[in-house]
Design an enzyme around this catalytic site. Structure first.
Site, PDB file in Angstrom:
ATOM      1  N   PRO A 141       0.933  -1.066   0.095  1.00  0.00           N
ATOM      2  CA  PRO A 141       0.120   0.018   0.115  1.00  0.00           C
ATOM      3  C   PRO A 141       0.846   1.182  -0.180  1.00  0.00           C
ATOM      4  CG  PRO A 141      -0.753  -1.619   1.825  1.00  0.00           C
ATOM      5  CD  PRO A 141       0.407  -2.139   1.190  1.00  0.00           C
TER       6      PRO A 141
ATOM      7  N   GLU B  91      -0.199  -7.500   8.743  1.00  0.00           N
ATOM      8  CA  GLU B  91      -0.007  -6.182   8.944  1.00  0.00           C
ATOM      9  C   GLU B  91       0.998  -5.653   8.030  1.00  0.00           C
ATOM     10  OE1 GLU B  91      -1.615  -3.484  10.886  1.00  0.00           O
ATOM     11  OE2 GLU B  91      -2.870  -5.340  10.703  1.00  0.00           O
TER      12      GLU B  91
ATOM     13  N   ARG C  95      -0.249  -8.321 -20.992  1.00  0.00           N
ATOM     14  CA  ARG C  95      -1.123  -7.891 -22.351  1.00  0.00           C
ATOM     15  C   ARG C  95      -0.279  -6.772 -23.410  1.00  0.00           C
ATOM     16  NH1 ARG C  95      -4.395  -4.405 -22.811  1.00  0.00           N
ATOM     17  NH2 ARG C  95      -5.883  -5.453 -24.115  1.00  0.00           N
TER      18      ARG C  95
ATOM     19  N   ASP D 284      -5.282   0.922 -27.912  1.00  0.00           N
ATOM     20  CA  ASP D 284      -5.983   1.126 -26.710  1.00  0.00           C
ATOM     21  C   ASP D 284      -6.184   2.587 -26.239  1.00  0.00           C
ATOM     22  OD1 ASP D 284      -6.697   1.198 -23.909  1.00  0.00           O
ATOM     23  OD2 ASP D 284      -6.672  -1.088 -23.993  1.00  0.00           O
TER      24      ASP D 284
END
Ligand code: 9D3
Length: 249
Positions: A89, A116, A153, A168
């Site tokens: 994170p 944690e 991809r 894209d």
């Protein structure tokens, strides 16, 4: 391209990596993905991967030794990886640009944390940390799957239609245009006439404009960094003119 994934939940990777374009690329050998169970790198009878945090506090921390051992084995087995990425994170946010950079590397290791966190000292072996967004996951596994998918991809030969990858809209920093298929009308909702017209140049122009309208409405901050060509800049002016004229009435 080679990936090694280190996780305490290897089963989470089985189906996702066996389905769709990624699954077919794995079958063909275009992608070479090894998922490694962190518990296989423990040395105790109970295969313990976590421990209490020094200094106290809630939750458990992933022990460093099994992670060091896993990274050592990967290097012996498969050579020194170009990147060792901790899913975290606290990492740099994943973007299409980051995915493009990673897709040019020959071998990437993805370390999935749980609990944690991970003992800080493994960062000596980590070359980068990546987060997939500002929301709380239960661990790094789903984030690692997102990275494998988004990066793979972009590897030549993984997606059959190279053109669709290159075109894209997101790779140019815009949202996609609306898509339609048959029937031409459903519950009173008609497909825009231009798409049925057979005028390819008109269709192309309509789609480019529709992509710009959507981006302007939903993600206006993307316009500033989008790679727009001359036609798109002209279409953008046209949209802005149309909108300011409507305001005047
Ligand atoms: C409840 C624990 N949190 C205390 C403030 C910290 C925390 C630790 C571990 C929050 C999430 C996690 C598990 N998440 C990941 O390992 C993770 C993640 C994420 O949660 N969001 C976005 N990207 C990623 S990459 C890895």
């Amino acid at each position: 391209m080679k990936f090694d994934v280190v996780t305490i939940f290897p089963a989470m990777f089985e189906r996702p990596l066996a389905e769709g374009v990624i699954g077919r690329a794995v079958e063909r050998g275009t992608l070479d993905i090894t998922v490694r169970d962190l518990r296989d790198f423990t040395t105790d009878r109970h295969r313990v991967v976590d421990d209490v945090p020094y200094g106290g506090g809630p939750g458990m921390v992933l022990k460093p030794e099994p992670i060091f051992r896993a990274l050592d084995l990967i290097e012996v087995d498969r050579g020194r990886p170009a990147a060792v990425i901790l899913m975290s994170p606290q990492g740099v946010r994943l973007t299409q640009q980051e995915a493009q950079r990673l897709s040019r590397l020959p071998h990437v290791v993805l370390l999935c944390g749980r609990y944690e966190g991970v003992d800080e000292r493994i960062r000596a072996r980590v070359t980068e940390e990546i987060s997939i967004g500002d929301y709380v996951l239960s661990g790094g596994e789903l984030a690692a799957l997102v990275i494998v998918d988004a990066v793979s991809r972009l590897v030549p030969g993984v997606v059959g239609d190279e053109q669709s990858v290159a075109q894209d809209s997101f790779s140019r920093g815009l949202l996609d245009y609306p898509h339609y298929t048959r029937p031409a009308e459903i519950a009173g909702h008609r497909v825009p006439d231009v798409l049925l017209s057979g005028h390819h140049a008109d269709v192309r122009r309509w789609r480019r404009k529709a992509a710009l309208v959507r981006t302007l409405d939903r993600r206006p901050e993307l316009i500033a960094t989008a790679m727009l060509d001359e036609e798109e800049r002209a279409l953008l002016d046209e949209i802005r003119r149309e909108r300011s004229e409507r305001e005047e009435h």
